[in-house]
Design an enzyme around this catalytic site. Structure first.
Site, PDB file in Angstrom:
ATOM      1  N   LYS A 106      -3.166   2.659  -0.783  1.00  0.00           N
ATOM      2  CA  LYS A 106      -2.744   1.395  -0.185  1.00  0.00           C
ATOM      3  C   LYS A 106      -3.722   1.061   0.943  1.00  0.00           C
ATOM      4  CE  LYS A 106       1.519  -0.505   1.856  1.00  0.00           C
ATOM      5  NZ  LYS A 106       2.926  -0.168   2.171  1.00  0.00           N
ATOM      6  N   SER A 131       6.145  -3.127  -0.009  1.00  0.00           N
ATOM      7  CA  SER A 131       4.836  -3.684   0.210  1.00  0.00           C
ATOM      8  C   SER A 131       3.713  -2.925  -0.506  1.00  0.00           C
ATOM      9  CB  SER A 131       4.545  -3.701   1.717  1.00  0.00           C
ATOM     10  OG  SER A 131       4.548  -2.378   2.230  1.00  0.00           O
ATOM     11  N   SER A 138       9.043   0.620   1.038  1.00  0.00           N
ATOM     12  CA  SER A 138       7.823   0.134   0.393  1.00  0.00           C
ATOM     13  C   SER A 138       7.177   1.062  -0.625  1.00  0.00           C
ATOM     14  CB  SER A 138       6.787  -0.227   1.451  1.00  0.00           C
ATOM     15  OG  SER A 138       7.113  -1.487   1.978  1.00  0.00           O
TER      16      SER A 138
HETATM   17  N1  GLN Z   1      10.502  -4.630   2.823  1.00  0.00           N
HETATM   18  C1  GLN Z   1      10.593  -3.989   4.079  1.00  0.00           C
HETATM   19  C2  GLN Z   1       9.979  -4.853   5.142  1.00  0.00           C
HETATM   20  O1  GLN Z   1       9.533  -5.886   4.839  1.00  0.00           O
HETATM   21  C3  GLN Z   1       9.963  -2.636   4.042  1.00  0.00           C
HETATM   22  C4  GLN Z   1       8.500  -2.660   4.098  1.00  0.00           C
HETATM   23  C5  GLN Z   1       7.891  -1.301   4.169  1.00  0.00           C
HETATM   24  O2  GLN Z   1       8.530  -0.296   3.837  1.00  0.00           O
HETATM   25  N2  GLN Z   1       6.666  -1.264   4.603  1.00  0.00           N
HETATM   26  O3  GLN Z   1       9.935  -4.527   6.281  1.00  0.00           O
END
Ligand code: GLN
Length: 474
Positions: free
Chosen positions: A78, A153, A177
């Site tokens: 990532k 994400s 994520s």
């Molecule tokens: N969807 C969650 C957020 O927007 C988690 C994102 C993540 O785990 N980086 O904060």
């Protein structure tokens, strides 16, 4: 050409050791698949030019008889983990031309284990999102149905593995994520216990929540990567050793289901049905599945969206147009700051900085941030108690299957609600894994569904054991 869809990390390692193919051939297959498929999917932001050369070096070592857990295996990252000498942008324009000066600890460990970093994958800007539509470099599509999101994400990493471009990738998980894109793409995704894997060299989102972990096809592969990544690191004082976790108790195969939470409105009928089947599968495997009460669990989403945003508003203050990346000239220093951040950050990131700053502001600190910390403690204590009785907590990973691209991007709140089942593990620090659990068929396309197991602090072993049994792995 090698078909990466039929390979896992462990089978690739076997084949490399047995010289069925070389690391170069494996890397070439990866790069070719990316060339063939990624113009549609957009999982990658960059394929590193040095990858093939590094594969040749791995081949030399294999010939010399060197045996390392990931020797010759291409791994995608990532775009928020630093690889020395390579660009890293966290999916943001503000870091568009930023080159990492060091390796993150996770990357150093991968390299020490013989892995080759093939490139960086797309993500929601600064890991803020659940669909990878918030990337400043355009969205990633779900390889199973390209009209749908891959989750986020870490959507680029998930799509890269699910489409057979690579056999393993790393994501980061602040509120789901790793697990949510794993569920949407039919993969295994593991979020380790907070403090298990070093965050040094991971671009921070919510520092009390962030963890790095694997997105792969099998639980055994998750274990291989987890074993490589874990460990105390002097560069991250929040990493802790085994001795700091609650005393280990025997694994009795008892699973707790927070029933009212799982059955709450907003959970789709297909997910509920799949969940019942999952419970049955665990029972058939000899597990006792019992209902548990976690009174404050329903507040985790609110707690998460206060704590994560507060921490991110503070973490992102460092992007000031001086230290890293983009700089836009204004009339004076302050004006530079506003102009740089206005031009460099996307809409969702700006929204979160504003909300995060608000909950930390002097008039509202107690009402929001402090209250959230107190409720976080209540939830964490409840988890501690429940894990005296059960080994694992079972929920769906997500309340719905992958949605259509664009469907939720105009309603941030709707998107936040999708994280309902994944955020508790981050708020409590517990390890959690998403496992593929079946499909929902829409227009003849089988959309993957996932279930999530959460374990007590430091008990990744229980997740891996149950996960392997559930998926019928050895
Ligand atoms: N969807 C969650 C957020 O927007 C988690 C994102 C993540 O785990 N980086 O904060």
């Amino acid at each position: 050409m090698i078909d990466l869809n039929s390979l896992t990390i462990s089978s690739a390692r076997e084949a490399l050791k047995a010289r069925k193919f070389s690391a170069r051939e494996l890397m070439e297959a990866s790069i070719q698949t990316i060339k063939d498929k990624d113009s549609d999917i957009h999982a990658f932001l960059e394929v590193f030019e040095d990858a093939l050369g590094l594969a040749d070096e791995a081949d030399k070592k294999i010939k010399e008889g060197v045996d390392l857990p990931l020797l010759g295996v291409p791994i995608a990252l990532k775009d928020n983990m630093l690889v020395s000498g390579h660009k890293v942008s966290a999916g943001s324009k503000i870091l568009e031309n930023f080159t990492a000066p060091i390796d993150s600890t996770a990357v150093r460990k991968l390299k020490d284990a013989g892995a080759i970093i093939i490139g960086r994958t797309n993500m929601d800007e600064f890991a803020m999102g659940s669909s990878t539509e918030n990337s400043s470099y355009g969205p990633t599509k779900n390889p199973i149905d390209p009209t749908r999101v891959p989750g986020g994400s870490s959507g680029g990493s998930a799509a890269a593995v699910a489409s057979g471009m690579v056999i393993g990738a790393l994501g980061s998980d602040t509120g789901g994520s790793i697990r949510q894109p794993a569920a949407f793409c039919g993969l295994v995704g593991l979020k380790p216990t907070y403090g298990r894997v070093s965050r040094s060299g991971l671009i921070a989102y919510g520092s009390s929540l962030d963890q790095i972990g694997p997105l792969v096809k099998t639980v055994s592969d998750a274990e291989i990567l987890y074993d490589v990544l874990k460990g105390q690191d002097p560069m991250d004082s929040t990493t802790i050793g085994d001795q700091s976790y609650p005393k280990k108790k025997d694994f009795k195969k008892i699973i707790g289901v927070p029933r009212s939470f799982v059955e709450s409105e907003g959970v789709s009928p297909e997910i509920k049905k799949n969940f019942q089947e999952t419970e049955k599968r665990f029972r058939d495997l000899g597990y006792e599945v019992r209902d548990i009460e976690l009174e404050h669990l329903r507040f985790s989403l609110s707690v998460y969206y206060i704590v994560a945003l507060a921490e991110s508003s503070s973490n992102l203050a460092r992007f000031d147009g001086v230290k890293y990346g983009l700089h836009v000239d204004g009339d004076n220093g302050i004006d530079d700051y506003f102009k740089t951040r206005g031009a460099g950050f996307g809409q969702e990131v700006r929204r979160r900085i504003i909300l995060g700053t608000y909950v930390l502001s002097s008039g509202y600190y107690d009402e929001y941030y402090n209250t959230a910390l107190k409720v976080r403690k209540l939830i964490t204590d409840e988890f501690r108690k429940v894990f005296m009785e059960v080994d694992l907590i079972l929920t769906p990973t997500t309340p719905t299957s992958a949605w259509k691209m664009g469907e939720k991007s105009t309603s941030p709140l709707e998107m936040y609600l999708e994280d309902i089942f994944t955020v508790p593990a981050n708020t409590t620090g517990c390890p959690a894994i998403s496992l593929p659990s079946g499909h929902e068929e829409i227009n003849q396309i089988k959309l993957p569904l996932g279930i999530e197991l959460t374990a007590d602090l430091g008990r990744e072993d229980n997740l891996l054991k149950a996960g392997k049994e559930f998926l019928g792995e050895k």
